[in-house]
Scaffold this active site. Sequence first.
Site, short mmCIF file in Angstrom:
data_model
loop_
_atom_site.label_atom_id
_atom_site.label_comp_id
_atom_site.label_asym_id
_atom_site.label_seq_id
_atom_site.Cartn_x
_atom_site.Cartn_y
_atom_site.Cartn_z
N ASP A 69 0.76 -1.01 0.16
CA ASP A 69 -0.17 -0.04 -0.07
C ASP A 69 0.92 1.29 0.07
OD1 ASP A 69 0.71 -0.89 2.65
OD2 ASP A 69 -0.72 0.64 3.36
N GLU A 134 -0.13 -0.88 6.05
CA GLU A 134 1.24 -0.27 6.54
C GLU A 134 0.78 1.16 6.91
OE1 GLU A 134 4.78 1.32 8.10
OE2 GLU A 134 3.84 1.80 6.11
N GLU A 163 11.46 -0.89 4.80
CA GLU A 163 11.42 0.55 5.03
C GLU A 163 12.72 1.46 4.36
OE1 GLU A 163 8.84 2.14 5.45
OE2 GLU A 163 7.58 0.45 6.19
#
Length: 376
Positions: A69, A134, A163
């Site tokens: 997402d 997330e 990340e």
Amino acid sequence: MSSETLKFARELISRPSITPEDEGCQQLIGERLAAQGFNLESMIFEDTTNLWARRGQGRKLFCFAGHTDVVPPGDINDWQFPPFEPTTHEGYLYGRGAADMKGSLAAMITATERFIKDYPNVDADIGFLITSDEEGPFINGTKRVIETLQERNENIDWCIVGEPSSTDTLGDIVKNGRRGSLTGDLTVLGIQGHVAYPHLAKNPVHDLAPALSELINEEWDQGNASFPPTTFQVSNIQAGTGAGNVIPGRIDTQFNFRFSTELTAEKIKQRVEAILDKHSLKYHLQWKLNGPPFLTESGALVEAVQAAIEHECGFSTTLSTAGGTSDGRFIAPTGAQVIELGPVNATIHKVNECVKISDLDKLSDVYYRCLEKLLC
């Protein structure tokens, strides 16, 4: 390898997977993993799509974790290129999710494909935990998947979360922990009345002010070698009817703690409530623990990541716990060693989000070396 990582990143970016939508990204990822012998399990919880993929069973488990997402692009007219039409320009790949974190997902996949080709009989399992929740409420994503895995005694030993950890150049910063996040929603009650007759009212703004000042000026801890001191920040205050001649009957205040391993959420709650009680406030307080702090000490995963970055980037990385929260907070409490490692974060959540094309290749190489140094 270079063109394959870029090609797959473009495929993922072209899917407008705004939280909690996945828009088929996990299907694309799953198809490539299935071709490498992974068993696929789709875990759908309410509006969230999750993918758990595992190659092997019963051995030590290394896991890549990430999310498909993305945050909304905002006004697309502000973008140099359409946010969901991935565009290469002057050495960069532009598009929503390029850095956060579809570029990382592409690099994870190509690194894993190469690693399995080179080491088909490695004595360890490899997993992928991918969610479409997330950037949003983080209720039905990684948290629910981890709960499901725990219920059936599937334990992750090492996890790299993709990340965007880097600051100036790929690999300069990796996150080996994160501060905890605790939010409080406080309502202080008074008595509404006319501003000309304060003796007939009770102003909750005035009542709260001394207590709020004390909370702001409190030294919660001094931090430690791995974490800065705990911080308290007021994020929202709402009081009054909008009329200039009415004393409000209540004040709503929201605040947040980012806290180190020197404190627990329970200790913070006790100290806050003691301060509020000392000021004899009539209040309601609701707490939300967004995640406890976690820290991965020096060990197999940290050492593998450090060695991989040294090998591929030519310098020593810096371990950091700064910044916001990530899904690592749901994985670390299970006992897993967790590291966040991904591209430069300068443009994440911004208009014209982009990633350096050469960094996609290099990130795939770094992930490959991590697998090699950890599992071989």
